[in-house]
Design a protein around this motif. Structure first.
Motif, PDB file in Angstrom:
ATOM      1  N   MET A   8       0.829  -1.207   0.000  1.00 20.46           N
ATOM      2  CA  MET A   8       0.000   0.000   0.000  1.00 20.46           C
ATOM      3  C   MET A   8       0.857   1.249   0.000  1.00 20.46           C
ATOM      4  SD  MET A   8      -3.216   0.047   2.628  1.00 20.46           S
ATOM      5  CE  MET A   8      -3.886   1.684   2.354  1.00 20.46           C
ATOM      6  N   TYR A   9       1.820   1.297   0.919  1.00 20.04           N
ATOM      7  CA  TYR A   9       2.674   2.466   1.084  1.00 20.04           C
ATOM      8  C   TYR A   9       4.137   2.050   1.010  1.00 20.04           C
ATOM      9  CZ  TYR A   9      -1.640   4.365   3.146  1.00 20.04           C
ATOM     10  OH  TYR A   9      -2.927   4.754   3.365  1.00 20.04           O
ATOM     11  N   ASP A  10       4.984   2.928   0.529  1.00 16.81           N
ATOM     12  CA  ASP A  10       6.419   2.652   0.518  1.00 16.81           C
ATOM     13  C   ASP A  10       6.978   2.610   1.935  1.00 16.81           C
ATOM     14  OD1 ASP A  10       6.426   2.519  -2.252  1.00 16.81           O
ATOM     15  OD2 ASP A  10       6.899   4.648  -2.475  1.00 16.81           O
ATOM     16  N   SER A  11       6.415   3.445   2.817  1.00 12.95           N
ATOM     17  CA  SER A  11       6.800   3.469   4.228  1.00 12.95           C
ATOM     18  C   SER A  11       5.801   4.352   4.956  1.00 12.95           C
ATOM     19  CB  SER A  11       8.215   4.039   4.402  1.00 12.95           C
ATOM     20  OG  SER A  11       8.236   5.420   4.057  1.00 12.95           O
ATOM     21  N   ASP A  12       5.781   4.260   6.278  1.00 14.85           N
ATOM     22  CA  ASP A  12       4.917   5.146   7.058  1.00 14.85           C
ATOM     23  C   ASP A  12       5.347   6.601   6.888  1.00 14.85           C
ATOM     24  OD1 ASP A  12       3.138   3.282   8.215  1.00 14.85           O
ATOM     25  OD2 ASP A  12       4.643   2.716   9.688  1.00 14.85           O
ATOM     26  N   GLU A  13       6.652   6.795   6.792  1.00 10.85           N
ATOM     27  CA  GLU A  13       7.164   8.162   6.645  1.00 10.85           C
ATOM     28  C   GLU A  13       6.735   8.785   5.326  1.00 10.85           C
ATOM     29  OE1 GLU A  13       9.285   5.916   9.612  1.00 10.85           O
ATOM     30  OE2 GLU A  13       8.985   5.485   7.472  1.00 10.85           O
ATOM     31  N   SER A  14       6.805   8.010   4.253  1.00 10.44           N
ATOM     32  CA  SER A  14       6.398   8.542   2.951  1.00 10.44           C
ATOM     33  C   SER A  14       4.891   8.777   2.907  1.00 10.44           C
ATOM     34  CB  SER A  14       6.826   7.605   1.827  1.00 10.44           C
ATOM     35  OG  SER A  14       6.128   6.374   1.887  1.00 10.44           O
ATOM     36  N   ARG A  15       4.134   7.909   3.562  1.00 13.89           N
ATOM     37  CA  ARG A  15       2.686   8.098   3.639  1.00 13.89           C
ATOM     38  C   ARG A  15       2.367   9.432   4.297  1.00 13.89           C
ATOM     39  NH1 ARG A  15      -0.380   7.945   7.984  1.00 13.89           N
ATOM     40  NH2 ARG A  15      -2.590   7.380   7.885  1.00 13.89           N
ATOM     41  N   ASP A  16       2.986   9.689   5.470  1.00 14.52           N
ATOM     42  CA  ASP A  16       2.709  10.923   6.193  1.00 14.52           C
ATOM     43  C   ASP A  16       3.163  12.150   5.404  1.00 14.52           C
ATOM     44  OD1 ASP A  16       1.782   9.279   8.198  1.00 14.52           O
ATOM     45  OD2 ASP A  16       3.552   9.495   9.473  1.00 14.52           O
ATOM     46  N   ALA A  17       4.322  12.034   4.748  1.00 18.46           N
ATOM     47  CA  ALA A  17       4.833  13.157   3.954  1.00 18.46           C
ATOM     48  C   ALA A  17       3.916  13.443   2.769  1.00 18.46           C
ATOM     49  CB  ALA A  17       6.248  12.858   3.468  1.00 18.46           C
ATOM     50  N   ASP A  18       3.396  12.398   2.143  1.00 21.03           N
ATOM     51  CA  ASP A  18       2.494  12.592   1.005  1.00 21.03           C
ATOM     52  C   ASP A  18       1.211  13.289   1.429  1.00 21.03           C
ATOM     53  OD1 ASP A  18       4.300  11.393  -0.694  1.00 21.03           O
ATOM     54  OD2 ASP A  18       3.289   9.439  -0.729  1.00 21.03           O
ATOM     55  N   ILE A  19       0.704  12.941   2.616  1.00 20.66           N
ATOM     56  CA  ILE A  19      -0.495  13.621   3.104  1.00 20.66           C
ATOM     57  C   ILE A  19      -0.219  15.104   3.317  1.00 20.66           C
ATOM     58  CG2 ILE A  19      -2.092  13.823   5.059  1.00 20.66           C
ATOM     59  CD1 ILE A  19      -1.849  10.767   5.391  1.00 20.66           C
ATOM     60  N   GLU A  20       0.913  15.401   3.941  1.00 24.62           N
ATOM     61  CA  GLU A  20       1.264  16.808   4.171  1.00 24.62           C
ATOM     62  C   GLU A  20       1.406  17.557   2.847  1.00 24.62           C
ATOM     63  OE1 GLU A  20       1.526  18.786   6.751  1.00 24.62           O
ATOM     64  OE2 GLU A  20       0.959  17.218   8.179  1.00 24.62           O
ATOM     65  N   ASP A  21       2.063  16.941   1.877  1.00 22.99           N
ATOM     66  CA  ASP A  21       2.262  17.598   0.583  1.00 22.99           C
ATOM     67  C   ASP A  21       0.927  17.855  -0.111  1.00 22.99           C
ATOM     68  OD1 ASP A  21       4.975  17.590   0.954  1.00 22.99           O
ATOM     69  OD2 ASP A  21       5.356  15.854  -0.327  1.00 22.99           O
ATOM     70  N   LEU A  22       0.068  16.846  -0.178  1.00 19.77           N
ATOM     71  CA  LEU A  22      -1.192  17.018  -0.892  1.00 19.77           C
ATOM     72  C   LEU A  22      -2.127  17.971  -0.164  1.00 19.77           C
ATOM     73  CD1 LEU A  22      -2.892  16.278  -3.321  1.00 19.77           C
ATOM     74  CD2 LEU A  22      -3.709  14.253  -2.075  1.00 19.77           C
ATOM     75  N   ALA A  23      -2.045  17.997   1.163  1.00 19.51           N
ATOM     76  CA  ALA A  23      -2.895  18.909   1.927  1.00 19.51           C
ATOM     77  C   ALA A  23      -2.596  20.372   1.605  1.00 19.51           C
ATOM     78  CB  ALA A  23      -2.721  18.668   3.427  1.00 19.51           C
ATOM     79  N   GLY A  24      -1.412  20.635   1.096  1.00 20.48           N
ATOM     80  CA  GLY A  24      -1.059  21.999   0.709  1.00 20.48           C
ATOM     81  C   GLY A  24      -1.516  22.389  -0.678  1.00 20.48           C
ATOM     82  N   SER A  25      -2.181  21.488  -1.373  1.00 17.06           N
ATOM     83  CA  SER A  25      -2.657  21.770  -2.728  1.00 17.06           C
ATOM     84  C   SER A  25      -3.908  22.634  -2.694  1.00 17.06           C
ATOM     85  CB  SER A  25      -2.959  20.456  -3.459  1.00 17.06           C
ATOM     86  OG  SER A  25      -1.823  19.637  -3.540  1.00 17.06           O
TER      87      SER A  25
END
Length: 259
Positions: free
Chosen positions: A101-118
């Motif tokens: 599902m995810y490459d890692s928990d860290e990448s999952r959390d970072a992706d959420i932060e990045d997309l939330a800024g869209s």
């Protein structure tokens, strides 16, 4: 944990697997077959969610959700990325490849932060697109692939099966739709979802649970307190939301972490 969803007109079991931030995530046992009632429930829940997100004013995306530290944009971003991750994993099953599902928990959390800024426009588009690709992937999943294992992350610390994905997503959509604080509340959850939610989370707490509106009891061991309330209020509390408002007990209300 498995629970039978008689309310959905099927004897199949709906298993709700991992991915409910910000708390711990867990895997559960296989779902043995396709579940048309669950497909309808997920479709209806997704439609309600998309309508709520589309109706949000642009300025509302930056406002707080009911999840500590998360704006509404964070919740929408998580829901979009969760659907994309599940779709990616299911497409891996279809290709006979193991895809986490995810490459890692860290990448999952970072992706959420990045997309939330869209922008709100991007978030709305991403959510709608993700629900479409997930529905297409699930629709293509054959019955003989439902017990194929899917790792949450490549280390396989947590594993679920393809047959659980639909119920997992239903859980995500219903819970986080209420977290959005955008007009859809726990009291709007369908009775079938409330029953599944309580069945799944009852073992988290050393208490006997009495859902006064459903006429259902989840029995704990002797000497444990009895906690009573509507299924919606019990479910909200069991997922670590609120402080037990609306509930009554003959003892001390146990404290529960978020899930």
């Amino acid at each position: 944990m498995s629970v039978v969803i008689a309310d959905l007109g099927t004897s199949c079991r709906a298993d709700l697997g991992p991915d409910h931030p910000p708390g711990p995530e867990r895997a559960v046992e296989p779902q043995p077959g396709r579940n048309p009632g669950l497909e309808g429930a997920l479709h209806a829940a997704t439609t309600r969610l998309v309508r709520s997100v589309d109706a949000l004013a642009d300025r509302a995306y930056a406002e707080p959700s009911l999840l500590p530290g998360w704006s509404r944009a964070h919740v929408v971003a998580h829901l979009a990325l969760n659907a994309e991750a599940l779709a990616r994993a299911v497409r891996g099953v279809l290709a006979a490849e193991e895809v986490a599902m995810y490459d890692s928990d860290e990448s999952r959390d970072a992706d959420i932060e990045d997309l939330a800024g869209s922008s709100p426009t991007e978030l709305r588009s991403r959510l709608l697109g993700s629900t479409t690709v997930l529905a297409e992937a699930l629709g293509a999943l054959p019955c003989d692939a439902l017990e194929t294992e899917i790792p949450r992350t490549p280390d396989r610390a947590q594993v679920f099966v393809a047959g659980q994905v639909m119920a997992m997503r239903w859980h995500e959509v219903e819970i986080h739709h209420a977290d959005l604080d955008a007009g859809y509340h726990r009291t709007d959850w369908p009775d079938s979802f409330r029953c599944v939610l309580l069945g799944r989370h009852a073992e988290r707490v050393p208490a006997t649970l009495v859902a006064t509106d459903l006429g259902r009891t989840w029995q704990a061991g002797p000497g444990t307190p009895i906690v009573s309330g509507t299924a919606a209020d019990l479910g909200w509390w069991l997922t670590g939301r609120g402080d037990g408002e609306g509930l009554t007990t003959d003892g001390t209300l146990p404290r529960i972490g978020a899930s």
